[in-house]
Design an enzyme around this catalytic site. Structure first.
Site, PDB file in Angstrom:
ATOM      1  N   GLU A  42       6.574   6.084  -9.010  1.00 45.79           N
ATOM      2  CA  GLU A  42       5.139   5.797  -8.876  1.00 45.79           C
ATOM      3  C   GLU A  42       4.478   6.758  -7.897  1.00 45.79           C
ATOM      4  O   GLU A  42       3.349   7.222  -8.117  1.00 45.79           O
ATOM      5  CB  GLU A  42       4.923   4.350  -8.401  1.00 45.79           C
ATOM      6  CG  GLU A  42       5.388   3.304  -9.408  1.00 45.79           C
ATOM      7  CD  GLU A  42       5.061   1.880  -8.977  1.00 45.79           C
ATOM      8  OE1 GLU A  42       3.942   1.651  -8.477  1.00 45.79           O
ATOM      9  OE2 GLU A  42       5.920   0.997  -9.133  1.00 45.79           O
ATOM     10  N   ILE A  63      -7.073 -10.264 -11.465  1.00 48.06           N
ATOM     11  CA  ILE A  63      -7.633  -9.965 -12.780  1.00 48.06           C
ATOM     12  C   ILE A  63      -9.114  -9.647 -12.604  1.00 48.06           C
ATOM     13  O   ILE A  63      -9.830 -10.382 -11.917  1.00 48.06           O
ATOM     14  CB  ILE A  63      -7.503 -11.200 -13.710  1.00 48.06           C
ATOM     15  CG1 ILE A  63      -6.032 -11.623 -13.836  1.00 48.06           C
ATOM     16  CG2 ILE A  63      -8.163 -10.953 -15.045  1.00 48.06           C
ATOM     17  CD1 ILE A  63      -5.282 -10.965 -14.942  1.00 48.06           C
ATOM     18  N   GLY A  88       0.780  -1.239   0.000  1.00 45.11           N
ATOM     19  CA  GLY A  88       0.000   0.000   0.000  1.00 45.11           C
ATOM     20  C   GLY A  88       0.807   1.282   0.000  1.00 45.11           C
ATOM     21  O   GLY A  88       0.328   2.326   0.446  1.00 45.11           O
ATOM     22  N   HIS A 113       1.025   0.910 -13.105  1.00 46.82           N
ATOM     23  CA  HIS A 113       1.777  -0.270 -13.528  1.00 46.82           C
ATOM     24  C   HIS A 113       3.262   0.082 -13.559  1.00 46.82           C
ATOM     25  O   HIS A 113       3.632   1.157 -14.046  1.00 46.82           O
ATOM     26  CB  HIS A 113       1.291  -0.712 -14.920  1.00 46.82           C
ATOM     27  CG  HIS A 113       1.997  -1.925 -15.411  1.00 46.82           C
ATOM     28  ND1 HIS A 113       1.700  -3.194 -14.947  1.00 46.82           N
ATOM     29  CD2 HIS A 113       3.006  -2.075 -16.292  1.00 46.82           C
ATOM     30  CE1 HIS A 113       2.503  -4.068 -15.540  1.00 46.82           C
ATOM     31  NE2 HIS A 113       3.300  -3.421 -16.367  1.00 46.82           N
TER      32      HIS A 113
END
Ligand code: GAR
Length: 210
Positions: free
Chosen positions: A174, A92, A12, A109
């Site tokens: 990120e 998924i 997280g 990603h």
């Protein structure tokens, strides 16, 4: 402020970056729910610490993906979520769930898409000898790790990088990319035109070099 639901499976750290971004009114977003498919996800404690409601939906308790996704969808709607952020969510999603959240769900990603979709992005990039790596925040489409690109941040690859050292450098990128992308989406500056994300109504310069 835009009501955001964040889906996690683990540590997280991206969730943490989003939590901190939402403290700035300029982000125009409020995280109203954090959902995890894993009871032991470290991100759950980060959310609780910030006073954000959390729930665990254990995928193993459902007979199939459709049942699991239906519960995700139910809880997101019950919380009034307007935008879903996938942040290290390692399941998924079904076509039906993705269609239901079309242009209202974004993902981060750890590669410069469309290169290195899927798993083990850092080891594969090193094996190919690439000199730049990075991360991508994009709208979610049916095909895994595809969809209109909102922000990309590039970092250099070092000669002595291991998958772990490269992952750590990309993770720093990120934490810059996801808050920026959230702010652009939540303030309405980024919209989707066909299969391209556009900024301020124009082709967007959403690339950052670190
Ligand atoms: C991040 O590197 C994220 O890009 C990646 O998982 C990590 C989660 O870290 N996501 C994927 O690989 C999605 N397929 P975090 O839990 O500390 O945010």
């Amino acid at each position: 402020a835009l009501k955001v639901g964040v889906l996690i499976s683990g540590r997280g750290s991206n969730l943490q970056a989003l939590i901190e971004a939402c403290r700035d009114p300029a982000t125009n977003a409020k995280i109203v729910l954090v959902l995890s498919n894993k009871a032991n996800a470290g991100g759950l404690a980060r959310a609780a610490e910030a006073g954000i409601r959390t729930a665990v939906i254990d995928h193993k308790a459902y007979a199939d993906r459709a049942g699991f996704d239906a519960e995700l969808d139910r809880q997101l709607r019950a919380a009034g979520v307007e935008l879903v952020c996938l942040a290290g969510f390692m399941r998924i999603l079904t076509d039906g769930f993705i269609a239901a959240w079309h242009n209202r769900m974004i993902n981060i990603h750890p590669s410069l898409l469309p290169a290195y979709r899927g798993l083990d992005t850092h080891a594969r990039a090193l094996a190919d000898g690439v000199k730049l790596a990075g991360c991508t925040v994009h709208y979610v489409r049916r095909e895994l790790d595809t969809g209109p690109i909102i922000v990309q941040v590039a970092v250099p690859v070092a000669a002595d990088d291991t998958p772990d050292s490269l992952a750590a450098r990309i993770l720093t990128a990120e934490h810059r990319a996801y808050p920026l992308a959230l702010r652009l989406v939540a303030t309405g500056r980024v919209t989707v035109d066909g299969e391209r994300a556009i900024l301020d109504g124009q082709a967007m310069p959403g690339g950052i070099m670190m």
